[in-house]
Design a protein around this motif. Structure first.
Motif, PDB file in Angstrom:
ATOM      1  N   GLN A 146      -6.173  19.189 -54.595  1.00 28.42           N
ATOM      2  CA  GLN A 146      -7.500  18.660 -54.288  1.00 28.42           C
ATOM      3  C   GLN A 146      -7.654  17.252 -54.868  1.00 28.42           C
ATOM      4  N   VAL A 147      -7.203  17.050 -56.105  1.00 30.11           N
ATOM      5  CA  VAL A 147      -7.253  15.730 -56.741  1.00 30.11           C
ATOM      6  C   VAL A 147      -6.412  14.740 -55.941  1.00 30.11           C
ATOM      7  N   MET A 148      -5.227  15.169 -55.541  1.00 29.20           N
ATOM      8  CA  MET A 148      -4.306  14.289 -54.826  1.00 29.20           C
ATOM      9  C   MET A 148      -4.851  13.864 -53.472  1.00 29.20           C
ATOM     10  N   MET A 149      -5.527  14.770 -52.782  1.00 26.78           N
ATOM     11  CA  MET A 149      -6.019  14.468 -51.433  1.00 26.78           C
ATOM     12  C   MET A 149      -7.085  13.381 -51.443  1.00 26.78           C
ATOM     13  N   LYS A 150      -7.788  13.208 -52.572  1.00 28.13           N
ATOM     14  CA  LYS A 150      -8.865  12.220 -52.667  1.00 28.13           C
ATOM     15  C   LYS A 150      -8.366  10.888 -53.221  1.00 28.13           C
ATOM     16  N   ASP A 151      -7.143  10.838 -53.666  1.00 27.19           N
ATOM     17  CA  ASP A 151      -6.620   9.649 -54.337  1.00 27.19           C
ATOM     18  C   ASP A 151      -6.042   8.652 -53.336  1.00 27.19           C
ATOM     19  N   GLN A 152      -6.203   7.345 -53.628  1.00 19.94           N
ATOM     20  CA  GLN A 152      -5.759   6.317 -52.688  1.00 19.94           C
ATOM     21  C   GLN A 152      -4.255   6.290 -52.476  1.00 19.94           C
ATOM     22  N   PHE A 153      -3.464   6.727 -53.456  1.00 20.28           N
ATOM     23  CA  PHE A 153      -2.011   6.747 -53.287  1.00 20.28           C
ATOM     24  C   PHE A 153      -1.483   8.169 -53.078  1.00 20.28           C
ATOM     25  N   ALA A 154      -2.031   9.117 -53.831  1.00 21.38           N
ATOM     26  CA  ALA A 154      -1.533  10.496 -53.765  1.00 21.38           C
ATOM     27  C   ALA A 154      -1.782  11.137 -52.403  1.00 21.38           C
ATOM     28  N   ASN A 155      -2.787  10.668 -51.660  1.00 19.03           N
ATOM     29  CA  ASN A 155      -3.037  11.271 -50.344  1.00 19.03           C
ATOM     30  C   ASN A 155      -1.836  11.056 -49.424  1.00 19.03           C
ATOM     31  N   TYR A 156      -1.094   9.966 -49.625  1.00 25.34           N
ATOM     32  CA  TYR A 156       0.099   9.725 -48.814  1.00 25.34           C
ATOM     33  C   TYR A 156       1.210  10.710 -49.183  1.00 25.34           C
ATOM     34  N   VAL A 157       1.250  11.099 -50.455  1.00 23.96           N
ATOM     35  CA  VAL A 157       2.225  12.103 -50.894  1.00 23.96           C
ATOM     36  C   VAL A 157       1.895  13.437 -50.225  1.00 23.96           C
ATOM     37  N   VAL A 158       0.609  13.776 -50.153  1.00 28.96           N
ATOM     38  CA  VAL A 158       0.197  15.023 -49.499  1.00 28.96           C
ATOM     39  C   VAL A 158       0.561  14.969 -48.013  1.00 28.96           C
ATOM     40  N   GLN A 159       0.360  13.819 -47.380  1.00 30.94           N
ATOM     41  CA  GLN A 159       0.736  13.697 -45.970  1.00 30.94           C
ATOM     42  C   GLN A 159       2.244  13.879 -45.793  1.00 30.94           C
TER      43      GLN A 159
ATOM     44  N   LEU B   3      -1.852  24.475 -45.805  1.00 23.90           N
ATOM     45  CA  LEU B   3      -2.983  24.323 -44.881  1.00 23.90           C
ATOM     46  C   LEU B   3      -4.143  25.232 -45.274  1.00 23.90           C
ATOM     47  N   ASN B   4      -3.831  26.465 -45.681  1.00 25.29           N
ATOM     48  CA  ASN B   4      -4.886  27.386 -46.105  1.00 25.29           C
ATOM     49  C   ASN B   4      -5.622  26.828 -47.319  1.00 25.29           C
ATOM     50  N   ARG B   5      -4.864  26.211 -48.226  1.00 27.47           N
ATOM     51  CA  ARG B   5      -5.464  25.628 -49.428  1.00 27.47           C
ATOM     52  C   ARG B   5      -6.319  24.412 -49.065  1.00 27.47           C
ATOM     53  N   ILE B   6      -5.847  23.613 -48.116  1.00 25.47           N
ATOM     54  CA  ILE B   6      -6.562  22.394 -47.733  1.00 25.47           C
ATOM     55  C   ILE B   6      -7.814  22.717 -46.920  1.00 25.47           C
ATOM     56  N   LYS B   7      -7.725  23.701 -46.031  1.00 25.17           N
ATOM     57  CA  LYS B   7      -8.852  24.028 -45.136  1.00 25.17           C
ATOM     58  C   LYS B   7     -10.144  24.284 -45.910  1.00 25.17           C
ATOM     59  N   VAL B   8     -10.028  24.879 -47.089  1.00 19.68           N
ATOM     60  CA  VAL B   8     -11.185  25.172 -47.930  1.00 19.68           C
ATOM     61  C   VAL B   8     -11.934  23.884 -48.287  1.00 19.68           C
ATOM     62  N   HIS B   9     -11.192  22.777 -48.382  1.00 18.47           N
ATOM     63  CA  HIS B   9     -11.774  21.511 -48.844  1.00 18.47           C
ATOM     64  C   HIS B   9     -12.072  20.523 -47.718  1.00 18.47           C
ATOM     65  N   LEU B  10     -11.843  20.904 -46.465  1.00 17.00           N
ATOM     66  CA  LEU B  10     -11.949  19.937 -45.366  1.00 17.00           C
ATOM     67  C   LEU B  10     -13.293  19.212 -45.314  1.00 17.00           C
ATOM     68  N   ASN B  11     -14.403  19.941 -45.401  1.00 17.89           N
ATOM     69  CA  ASN B  11     -15.709  19.285 -45.298  1.00 17.89           C
ATOM     70  C   ASN B  11     -15.931  18.301 -46.440  1.00 17.89           C
TER      71      ASN B  11
ATOM     72  N   LYS C  96     -15.883  13.261 -46.889  1.00 21.43           N
ATOM     73  CA  LYS C  96     -16.754  12.319 -47.591  1.00 21.43           C
ATOM     74  C   LYS C  96     -15.958  11.254 -48.349  1.00 21.43           C
ATOM     75  N   TYR C  97     -14.656  11.450 -48.469  1.00 17.42           N
ATOM     76  CA  TYR C  97     -13.823  10.522 -49.235  1.00 17.42           C
ATOM     77  C   TYR C  97     -12.987   9.662 -48.291  1.00 17.42           C
ATOM     78  N   THR C  98     -12.947   8.377 -48.569  1.00 17.02           N
ATOM     79  CA  THR C  98     -12.174   7.448 -47.740  1.00 17.02           C
ATOM     80  C   THR C  98     -10.753   7.951 -47.538  1.00 17.02           C
ATOM     81  N   TYR C  99     -10.081   8.319 -48.627  1.00 20.21           N
ATOM     82  CA  TYR C  99      -8.676   8.704 -48.540  1.00 20.21           C
ATOM     83  C   TYR C  99      -8.515  10.142 -48.076  1.00 20.21           C
ATOM     84  N   GLY C 100      -9.532  10.971 -48.305  1.00 18.57           N
ATOM     85  CA  GLY C 100      -9.485  12.345 -47.845  1.00 18.57           C
ATOM     86  C   GLY C 100      -9.487  12.449 -46.327  1.00 18.57           C
TER      87      GLY C 100
END
Length: 142
Positions: free
Chosen positions: A69-82, A97-105, A109-113
């Motif tokens: 969850q922390v990584m998905m919102k981060d400007q650099f770590a989101n690329y690692v998640v991708q 995907l199951n873990r991410i789906k919980v946080h989709l909404n 709200k986050y630029t990098y998310g």
């Protein structure tokens, strides 16, 4: 010679040594501009077992400890998640995907998310298409 070069072109034992050395620091390194590129190379060129080790670290051990969850919102770590979504196997992908789906909404709200949301929606749509191709439509079974 850079770590990225060794990860991409080095011997398997050199790659393993680097990935082992980085284990325990994956999330922190993913949040740094240049170190995040190294983590992406680990995901791309690591063995399936090494990738699993990285996945485990990014998923965390409990619901309260959610490094992903922390990584998905981060400007650099989101690329690692991708990159993680690109390089993992089907079983890991389902778990992630199951873990991410919980946080989709919340991620919307986050630029990098938003990058993650777009990638996940694309993967889910592709998965649903793959399932519908494999499963005959009820009308076709008559």
């Amino acid at each position: 010679m850079t770590l990225q070069h060794v990860l991409e072109h080095g011997e398997p034992h050199e790659r393993s040594a680097i990935i082992t050395m980085l284990t325990g620091q994956i999330v922190q390194m993913s949040q740094q501009k240049f170190a995040s590129n190294v983590i992406e190379k680990c995901l791309t060129f690591g063995t399936p077992a090494e990738r699993q080790m990285l996945v485990n670290e990014m998923l965390g051990s409990t619901d309260e400890n959610d490094p992903l969850q922390v990584m998905m919102k981060d400007q650099f770590a989101n690329y690692v998640v991708q990159k993680l979504l690109e390089t993992c196997d089907d079983q890991q992908l389902e778990l992630i995907l199951n873990r991410i789906k919980v946080h989709l909404n919340a991620l919307k709200k986050y630029t990098y998310g938003k990058h993650i949301v777009a990638r996940v929606e694309k993967l889910v749509a592709a998965g649903e298409r793959r399932i519908s191709i494999l499963t005959p439509h009820p009308a076709q079974m008559a």
